[in-house]
Design an enzyme around this catalytic site. Structure first.
Site, PDB file in Angstrom:
ATOM      1  N   SER A  98       0.822  -1.201   0.000  1.00 29.52           N
ATOM      2  CA  SER A  98       0.000   0.000   0.000  1.00 29.52           C
ATOM      3  C   SER A  98       0.868   1.269   0.000  1.00 29.52           C
ATOM      4  CB  SER A  98      -0.955  -0.040   1.202  1.00 29.52           C
ATOM      5  OG  SER A  98      -1.992   0.882   1.053  1.00 29.52           O
ATOM      6  N   GLU A 128      -2.439  -2.631  -8.246  1.00 32.29           N
ATOM      7  CA  GLU A 128      -3.652  -2.892  -7.455  1.00 32.29           C
ATOM      8  C   GLU A 128      -4.060  -1.583  -6.805  1.00 32.29           C
ATOM      9  OE1 GLU A 128      -4.099  -3.046  -3.788  1.00 32.29           O
ATOM     10  OE2 GLU A 128      -2.206  -1.965  -3.615  1.00 32.29           O
ATOM     11  N   HIS A 155      -5.129  -5.366  -1.670  1.00 28.64           N
ATOM     12  CA  HIS A 155      -6.051  -5.202  -0.547  1.00 28.64           C
ATOM     13  C   HIS A 155      -7.206  -6.194  -0.674  1.00 28.64           C
ATOM     14  CE1 HIS A 155      -3.870  -1.378  -0.681  1.00 28.64           C
ATOM     15  NE2 HIS A 155      -4.252  -1.145   0.560  1.00 28.64           N
TER      16      HIS A 155
END
Length: 328
Positions: free
Chosen positions: A155, A239, A304
């Site tokens: 992330s 992503e 995620h």
């Protein structure tokens, strides 16, 4: 990617209690008889973790929940690792509560962890937001001259992966210890362990959005956090989370206009959790990316999502239709 969603979403499909949570302290010693991973192999210097290794846990982005920190530490100790917390891992910025400590303190912890000769791996406790603020404060010259070590995060840590990969370091994009994605998701946690202890996390399978084959250096991470264009011939993993289809479109269009994808050899698309209807997301991805004329694999379970797979960055991978494997 919205700041509050920087940490992997909580998942409960493989929930388990952490083994023997202990009171938080600066250094967590590994169990005296901690068993090695059953698939462990290799020799010193190969980048693999072994029972008894000393690893650092730092917070370069958002503030860390104390309970999650204890639980994640307990799991790492159950793997037979000696866990050392960064000095400021439990801090919160004095005026900006979305940050885990001051920029200078977070950067200092990260620099120390990446240059400590006794440490074999550095785990980022969580994401959120803050890594971009410390990027220019880390002593990258010292890091470059230090012994390479495994780096684990996802992330918001996308920018740190990129910088380390450009120094020739291999990194792992996967669940972070002080998050539900690690503590409560056994499948995600076990895959990370397999990657770190064996170096062979197995093939990654998805669907062929654009058929083809390609081999190249692995890079990427969270789409809305991408910055510097990848090296020529790269295989880029993408992503994201909680980004509406129009916002994905906007980000991809901006990158295309910058020529960000011009020298990319292939794309691997992971989860886009909370980004809207699957068909709508796929329509945007196909519309914006298929015209590049390079092979694209979609729906690979990383990012995620529940049971996320840990992916290798900074190493050579091979994309073949709907499958990606580590090539070197």
């Amino acid at each position: 990617m919205p700041a509050p969603a920087g940490t992997a979403r909580p998942t409960t499909a493989h929930a388990a209690q952490p083994p023997g949570e202990r009171a938080l302290r600066l250094v967590h010693s590994a169990p005296a008889a901690g068993p090695a991973h059953p698939e462990q192999r290799g020799r010193p210097g190969d980048g693999l973790l072994r029972a008894g290794d000393r690893v650092a846990l730092v917070a370069p982005a958002g503030p860390v929940a104390p309970g999650m920190l204890r639980a994640g530490t307990a799991w790492l100790e159950a793997w037979g690792l000696e866990v050392v917390h960064g000095k400021h891992v439990s801090d919160t910025h004095p005026t900006l509560p979305h940050l885990g400590g001051t920029d200078a303190d977070r950067a200092a912890d990260l620099t120390e962890a990446l240059t400590d000769p006794a440490t074999t791996a550095v785990f980022c406790a969580r994401g959120g937001y803050g890594c971009q603020r410390v990027l220019d404060l880390v002593d990258w010259t010292a890091v470059e001259h230090a012994e390479p070590k495994a780096f684990i995060g996802s992330s918001d840590t996308t920018v740190l992966h990129d910088r380390l990969n450009r120094l020739g370091r291999r990194t792992w994009f996967g669940p972070m210890p002080a998050t539900p994605a690690f503590v409560h998701d056994g499948a995600a946690r076990d895959h990370l362990r397999r990657a770190l202890f064996t170096g062979d996390p197995g093939p990654y399978r998805g669907t062929a959005l654009v058929p083809g084959t390609a081999t190249g250096p692995s890079t990427g991470g969270t789409l809305t956090l991408l910055d510097t264009p990848p090296p020529p011939g790269a295989i880029v993993w993408l992503e994201d989370v909680d980004e509406a289809p129009y916002r994905l479109d906007r980000t991809l269009t901006a990158l295309l206009r910058r020529g960000w994808f011009n020298d990319v050899a292939g794309l691997v698309l992971g989860s886009f959790t909370g980004c809207g209807d699957h068909a709508d997301v796929h329509a945007v991805l196909h519309d914006r990316l298929a015209g590049l004329g390079i092979p694209i694999v979609a729906d690979v379970p990383f990012g995620h999502c529940a049971a996320q797979r840990t992916i290798p960055l900074g190493t050579t991978v091979h994309l073949d239709q709907a499958t990606v494997t580590i090539a070197g």
